[in-house]
Scaffold this motif. Structure first.
Motif, PDB file in Angstrom:
ATOM      1  N   GLU A 121     -55.915 -22.010 -17.523  1.00  0.00           N
ATOM      2  CA  GLU A 121     -56.444 -22.642 -18.738  1.00  0.00           C
ATOM      3  C   GLU A 121     -56.600 -21.603 -19.845  1.00  0.00           C
ATOM      4  O   GLU A 121     -57.351 -20.649 -19.710  1.00  0.00           O
ATOM      5  N   THR A 122     -55.832 -21.801 -20.905  1.00  0.00           N
ATOM      6  CA  THR A 122     -55.822 -20.863 -22.024  1.00  0.00           C
ATOM      7  C   THR A 122     -55.983 -21.621 -23.332  1.00  0.00           C
ATOM      8  O   THR A 122     -55.210 -22.539 -23.618  1.00  0.00           O
ATOM      9  N   TRP A 123     -56.984 -21.230 -24.112  1.00  0.00           N
ATOM     10  CA  TRP A 123     -57.220 -21.815 -25.433  1.00  0.00           C
ATOM     11  C   TRP A 123     -56.857 -20.778 -26.484  1.00  0.00           C
ATOM     12  O   TRP A 123     -57.304 -19.638 -26.415  1.00  0.00           O
ATOM     13  N   TRP A 181     -68.308 -27.613 -27.397  1.00  0.00           N
ATOM     14  CA  TRP A 181     -67.074 -27.925 -28.108  1.00  0.00           C
ATOM     15  C   TRP A 181     -66.915 -29.425 -28.228  1.00  0.00           C
ATOM     16  O   TRP A 181     -67.284 -30.159 -27.314  1.00  0.00           O
ATOM     17  N   ARG A 195     -55.048 -25.903 -26.826  1.00  0.00           N
ATOM     18  CA  ARG A 195     -54.814 -25.477 -25.441  1.00  0.00           C
ATOM     19  C   ARG A 195     -53.330 -25.225 -25.211  1.00  0.00           C
ATOM     20  O   ARG A 195     -52.481 -26.050 -25.561  1.00  0.00           O
ATOM     21  N   VAL A 250     -63.935 -31.975 -27.924  1.00  0.00           N
ATOM     22  CA  VAL A 250     -62.605 -31.880 -27.322  1.00  0.00           C
ATOM     23  C   VAL A 250     -61.878 -33.206 -27.521  1.00  0.00           C
ATOM     24  O   VAL A 250     -62.448 -34.267 -27.252  1.00  0.00           O
ATOM     25  N   GLU A 298     -59.356 -24.478 -31.822  1.00  0.00           N
ATOM     26  CA  GLU A 298     -58.472 -23.944 -30.785  1.00  0.00           C
ATOM     27  C   GLU A 298     -57.566 -25.042 -30.238  1.00  0.00           C
ATOM     28  O   GLU A 298     -57.945 -26.214 -30.185  1.00  0.00           O
ATOM     29  N   ARG A 348     -59.824 -28.359 -29.466  1.00  0.00           N
ATOM     30  CA  ARG A 348     -61.286 -28.325 -29.462  1.00  0.00           C
ATOM     31  C   ARG A 348     -61.766 -27.533 -30.677  1.00  0.00           C
ATOM     32  O   ARG A 348     -61.052 -26.697 -31.205  1.00  0.00           O
TER      33      ARG A 348
END
Length: 158
Positions: free
Chosen positions: A25-27, A117, A18, A119, A16, A108
C-alpha cells in the motif's frame, strides 16, 4: 470574549492518490497544488415530487448524491532528475489511461490539523496544462467520488 475558533489555512491541505501498481500500500502526495475545490453537490440527482397537494410550492426528493474534487497547481519536476512529481505523474500517466472498472482509483485528503483522512473510490478527468511566456506550466485534475466516502486514521511512522 473572543472566540477560540480560527479559520484554517488552505495551504495546510494534503491530497494523495494510491499507487495501485505498487507491491505494498503506497500513497503518493500530489505536489505543486495552488488551489482546490470540493463540490459536495456534484452529480446530485433529484426527483420532482410536487403535486396538487403542494399548493404551488416546489417539492423534491434527492435520489442520488455525488461529489467532486478539483485540484489545480503547477506542473512539478525534480530539478536533479527531471522526473515529474510522483503523485502528478501517477495521475497523468497511469490513472488517466484507465477505462471501465480500471478507471477507479482511491484518493484521500485531509488538513494537516486533522487526525483522519477522507477516502474516496474515484474516477478522474485530467485537466488542461499550459502557460504563457512568463508563467509556470499549470497542472490540474477533476476527481469524482463513486459510492459513499469513508475515513481512515492518520498513521504516523516513527
Amino acid at each position: 470574549m473572543a472566540s477560540s475558533t480560527r479559520p484554517i489555512d488552505a495551504r495546510g491541505w494534503i491530497f494523495e492518490v494510491r499507487d495501485l501498481e505498487a507491491a505494498t500500500e503506497t500513497w503518493l502526495p500530489i505536489a505543486g497544488l495552488t488551489t482546490f475545490t470540493v463540490n459536495p453537490g456534484e452529480n446530485e440527482e433529484t426527483a420532482d415530487t410536487t403535486s396538487f397537494e403542494s399548493e404551488g410550492a416546489y417539492e423534491e426528493d434527492v435520489m442520488q448524491r455525488g461529489a467532486s474534487l478539483t485540484l489545480e497547481g503547477q506542473y512539478r519536476v525534480d530539478k536533479v532528475t527531471g522526473a515529474q512529481d510522483p503523485g502528478q505523474a501517477y495521475v497523468d500517466n497511469v490513472w488517466a489511461n484507465q477505462v471501465g472498472i480500471d478507471s477507479h482509483n482511491p484518493v484521500r485528503w485531509r488538513h494537516k490539523s486533522q487526525t483522519s483522512w477522507v477516502v474516496w473510490d474515484a474516477t478522474m478527468t485530467p485537466g488542461e496544462q499550459g502557460g504563457g511566456t512568463n508563467e509556470k506550466t499549470t497542472w490540474s485534475a477533476t476527481i469524482r467520488r463513486n459510492g459513499w466516502p469513508t475515513t481512515a486514521p492518520v498513521v504516523t511512522t516513527p
